[in-house]
Design a protein around this motif. Structure first.
Motif, PDB file in Angstrom:
ATOM      1  N   GLN A  49      -7.125   0.768   6.149  1.00 52.99           N
ATOM      2  CA  GLN A  49      -5.236   1.221   7.010  1.00 52.99           C
ATOM      3  C   GLN A  49      -4.552   0.190   6.474  1.00 52.99           C
ATOM      4  O   GLN A  49      -5.139  -0.940   8.104  1.00 52.99           O
ATOM      5  CB  GLN A  49      -6.141   2.014   8.305  1.00 52.99           C
ATOM      6  CG  GLN A  49      -6.996   3.297   7.988  1.00 52.99           C
ATOM      7  CD  GLN A  49      -6.462   4.171   8.347  1.00 52.99           C
ATOM      8  OE1 GLN A  49      -5.772   4.605   7.480  1.00 52.99           O
ATOM      9  NE2 GLN A  49      -7.110   5.201   6.923  1.00 52.99           N
ATOM     10  N   PRO A  50      -4.125   0.020   6.749  1.00 51.78           N
ATOM     11  CA  PRO A  50      -2.492  -0.677   6.724  1.00 51.78           C
ATOM     12  C   PRO A  50      -2.134  -0.656   8.094  1.00 51.78           C
ATOM     13  O   PRO A  50      -1.367  -1.739   8.240  1.00 51.78           O
ATOM     14  CB  PRO A  50      -1.124  -0.288   5.896  1.00 51.78           C
ATOM     15  CG  PRO A  50      -1.552   1.846   5.581  1.00 51.78           C
ATOM     16  CD  PRO A  50      -3.204   1.514   5.723  1.00 51.78           C
ATOM     17  N   THR A  51      -1.915   0.448   9.153  1.00 56.05           N
ATOM     18  CA  THR A  51      -1.251   0.751  10.177  1.00 56.05           C
ATOM     19  C   THR A  51      -2.786  -0.121  11.082  1.00 56.05           C
ATOM     20  O   THR A  51      -2.532   0.279  12.438  1.00 56.05           O
ATOM     21  CB  THR A  51      -0.771   1.546  10.940  1.00 56.05           C
ATOM     22  OG1 THR A  51      -1.615   2.362  10.216  1.00 56.05           O
ATOM     23  CG2 THR A  51      -0.326   1.414   9.862  1.00 56.05           C
ATOM     24  N   ALA A  52      -4.215  -0.026  10.746  1.00 55.35           N
ATOM     25  CA  ALA A  52      -5.207  -0.350  11.655  1.00 55.35           C
ATOM     26  C   ALA A  52      -4.907  -2.147  12.739  1.00 55.35           C
ATOM     27  O   ALA A  52      -4.630  -2.723  11.690  1.00 55.35           O
ATOM     28  CB  ALA A  52      -6.587  -0.416  11.088  1.00 55.35           C
ATOM     29  N   GLY A  53      -5.773  -1.833  13.328  1.00 56.75           N
ATOM     30  CA  GLY A  53      -5.550  -2.879  14.354  1.00 56.75           C
ATOM     31  C   GLY A  53      -4.367  -3.147  15.231  1.00 56.75           C
ATOM     32  O   GLY A  53      -3.656  -4.171  15.769  1.00 56.75           O
ATOM     33  N   SER A 105       0.832  -1.386   0.278  1.00 52.99           N
ATOM     34  CA  SER A 105       0.134   0.319  -0.100  1.00 52.99           C
ATOM     35  C   SER A 105       1.176   1.380   0.159  1.00 52.99           C
ATOM     36  O   SER A 105       0.379   2.005   0.086  1.00 52.99           O
ATOM     37  CB  SER A 105      -0.931   0.433   1.117  1.00 52.99           C
ATOM     38  OG  SER A 105      -0.185  -0.108   2.688  1.00 52.99           O
ATOM     39  N   GLY A 106       1.647   1.516  -0.070  1.00 51.62           N
ATOM     40  CA  GLY A 106       3.054   2.100   0.217  1.00 51.62           C
ATOM     41  C   GLY A 106       2.559   3.023   1.278  1.00 51.62           C
ATOM     42  O   GLY A 106       3.233   3.954   1.723  1.00 51.62           O
ATOM     43  N   GLY A 107       1.684   2.425   2.349  1.00 51.08           N
ATOM     44  CA  GLY A 107       2.285   2.893   3.549  1.00 51.08           C
ATOM     45  C   GLY A 107       0.508   3.840   3.775  1.00 51.08           C
ATOM     46  O   GLY A 107      -0.022   4.601   4.519  1.00 51.08           O
ATOM     47  N   LEU A 108      -0.055   4.261   2.462  1.00 50.82           N
ATOM     48  CA  LEU A 108      -1.210   4.653   2.070  1.00 50.82           C
ATOM     49  C   LEU A 108      -2.425   4.028   2.845  1.00 50.82           C
ATOM     50  O   LEU A 108      -2.516   2.913   1.967  1.00 50.82           O
ATOM     51  CB  LEU A 108      -1.194   5.669   1.125  1.00 50.82           C
ATOM     52  CG  LEU A 108       0.111   6.391   0.842  1.00 50.82           C
ATOM     53  CD1 LEU A 108       0.019   6.182  -0.390  1.00 50.82           C
ATOM     54  CD2 LEU A 108       0.148   7.621   2.091  1.00 50.82           C
ATOM     55  N   PRO A 109      -3.320   4.746   3.064  1.00 49.35           N
ATOM     56  CA  PRO A 109      -5.305   3.998   3.575  1.00 49.35           C
ATOM     57  C   PRO A 109      -5.657   3.478   1.940  1.00 49.35           C
ATOM     58  O   PRO A 109      -4.994   4.688   0.713  1.00 49.35           O
ATOM     59  CB  PRO A 109      -5.667   5.248   3.957  1.00 49.35           C
ATOM     60  CG  PRO A 109      -5.363   6.559   3.558  1.00 49.35           C
ATOM     61  CD  PRO A 109      -3.170   6.034   3.226  1.00 49.35           C
ATOM     62  N   VAL A 110      -6.112   2.890   1.681  1.00 46.67           N
ATOM     63  CA  VAL A 110      -6.926   2.093   0.518  1.00 46.67           C
ATOM     64  C   VAL A 110      -8.011   2.990   0.620  1.00 46.67           C
ATOM     65  O   VAL A 110      -9.411   2.269   1.827  1.00 46.67           O
ATOM     66  CB  VAL A 110      -7.159   0.975   0.335  1.00 46.67           C
ATOM     67  CG1 VAL A 110      -8.455   0.564  -0.555  1.00 46.67           C
ATOM     68  CG2 VAL A 110      -5.589   0.175   0.442  1.00 46.67           C
ATOM     69  N   ALA A 111      -8.717   3.906  -0.428  1.00 49.00           N
ATOM     70  CA  ALA A 111      -9.723   4.580   0.208  1.00 49.00           C
ATOM     71  C   ALA A 111     -10.383   4.361  -1.041  1.00 49.00           C
ATOM     72  O   ALA A 111     -10.588   3.228  -1.698  1.00 49.00           O
ATOM     73  CB  ALA A 111      -9.830   6.403   0.086  1.00 49.00           C
ATOM     74  N   GLY A 112     -12.121   4.788  -1.281  1.00 50.21           N
ATOM     75  CA  GLY A 112     -13.211   4.199  -1.964  1.00 50.21           C
ATOM     76  C   GLY A 112     -13.897   3.112  -2.306  1.00 50.21           C
ATOM     77  O   GLY A 112     -14.188   2.055  -2.805  1.00 50.21           O
ATOM     78  N   LEU A 113     -14.165   2.419  -0.279  1.00 55.39           N
ATOM     79  CA  LEU A 113     -14.925   1.810  -0.433  1.00 55.39           C
ATOM     80  C   LEU A 113     -16.498   1.955  -0.810  1.00 55.39           C
ATOM     81  O   LEU A 113     -17.064   2.968  -0.608  1.00 55.39           O
ATOM     82  CB  LEU A 113     -14.834   0.951   1.043  1.00 55.39           C
ATOM     83  CG  LEU A 113     -12.839   1.098   1.521  1.00 55.39           C
ATOM     84  CD1 LEU A 113     -13.422   0.815   2.766  1.00 55.39           C
ATOM     85  CD2 LEU A 113     -12.906  -0.594   0.771  1.00 55.39           C
ATOM     86  N   ALA A 121     -13.500 -10.061  10.712  1.00 55.87           N
ATOM     87  CA  ALA A 121     -13.293  -8.393  12.264  1.00 55.87           C
ATOM     88  C   ALA A 121     -12.191  -7.860  11.136  1.00 55.87           C
ATOM     89  O   ALA A 121     -12.879  -6.165  11.838  1.00 55.87           O
ATOM     90  CB  ALA A 121     -12.184  -9.189  13.137  1.00 55.87           C
ATOM     91  N   GLY A 122     -11.772  -8.020  10.430  1.00 52.78           N
ATOM     92  CA  GLY A 122     -11.088  -7.189   9.651  1.00 52.78           C
ATOM     93  C   GLY A 122     -11.920  -6.325   8.311  1.00 52.78           C
ATOM     94  O   GLY A 122     -11.529  -5.320   8.253  1.00 52.78           O
ATOM     95  N   MET A 123     -12.789  -7.113   8.130  1.00 50.00           N
ATOM     96  CA  MET A 123     -13.901  -6.198   7.104  1.00 50.00           C
ATOM     97  C   MET A 123     -14.441  -4.931   8.421  1.00 50.00           C
ATOM     98  O   MET A 123     -15.153  -4.374   7.635  1.00 50.00           O
ATOM     99  CB  MET A 123     -14.453  -7.520   6.794  1.00 50.00           C
ATOM    100  CG  MET A 123     -14.551  -8.073   5.630  1.00 50.00           C
ATOM    101  SD  MET A 123     -15.685  -9.539   5.713  1.00 50.00           S
ATOM    102  CE  MET A 123     -17.315  -8.892   5.334  1.00 50.00           C
TER     103      MET A 123
END
Length: 183
Positions: A125-129, A28-36, A113-115
């Motif tokens: 978020q790559p750092t979530a959790g 992810s390059g440390g960036l969040p994946v948006a557009g869900l 849980a991740g979903m």
């Protein structure tokens, strides 16, 4: 790795956690994946009959796990394997198959849980959790589970999670009161 290579489950869990977390950050390059999709948010933030959808998911998963552990062969075997793996082998329990089954079911619940976490944040978020693993371990131990296996219950784990939630809320409230009382 636990079943075939006989590596301690705790080590495998924490080791693969670090590897997957690192790969996620690289990908992810440390960036969040948006557009869900907006509908995805219903899982984490929606309500049904005045109650959060997450509560329904929690109750369904708890009931499913309780039934699985207390009323099926897989559950009895899981407790037996957790109590004494060698004795389970001598009792004729196919240990490798049942361990792999338990880990697969746990993987399914982890994915769910991740979903839920992604649907609450509406981003990936790559750092979530981060740090959740220690809270989960503490909740299980507080609820009567054993780190070596073979002991514990769904209800005890839920009570342990509730206590951990209360402690986290109390710590947050105490911290905000301290900052609010400063001039």
């Amino acid at each position: 790795m636990t079943v075939r290579l006989k590596i301690a489950p705790f080590i495998v869990t924490l080791g693969t956690l670090g590897i997957i977390r690192g790969l996620t950050l690289i990908y992810s390059g440390g960036l969040p994946v948006a557009g869900l999709p907006r509908a995805f948010g219903f899982l984490g933030e929606g309500t049904l009959l005045g109650l959060p959808v997450v509560l329904y998911v929690l109750v369904a998963c708890a009931i499913l796990t309780h039934v699985l552990l207390d009323y099926t062969r897989l559950g009895r075997y899981a407790y037996a394997i957790g109590s004494n793996r060698e004795a389970a082998v001598y009792a004729g329990i196919p240990v490798a198959f049942h361990l792999a089954s338990v880990y697969a079911i746990n993987g399914m619940f982890t994915g769910l849980a991740g979903m839920i976490e992604a649907s609450r944040l509406m981003t990936g978020q790559p750092t979530a959790g981060q740090g959740y693993e220690l809270q989960v371990i503490a909740a299980v131990v507080i609820g009567g589970g054993s780190l070596s296996g073979g002991e514990g219950s769904v209800l005890g784990t839920l009570i342990g999670a509730f206590i951990m939630g209360l402690l986290a809320t109390a710590a947050t409230c105490s911290a905000s009161l301290l900052t609010c009382s400063k001039p």
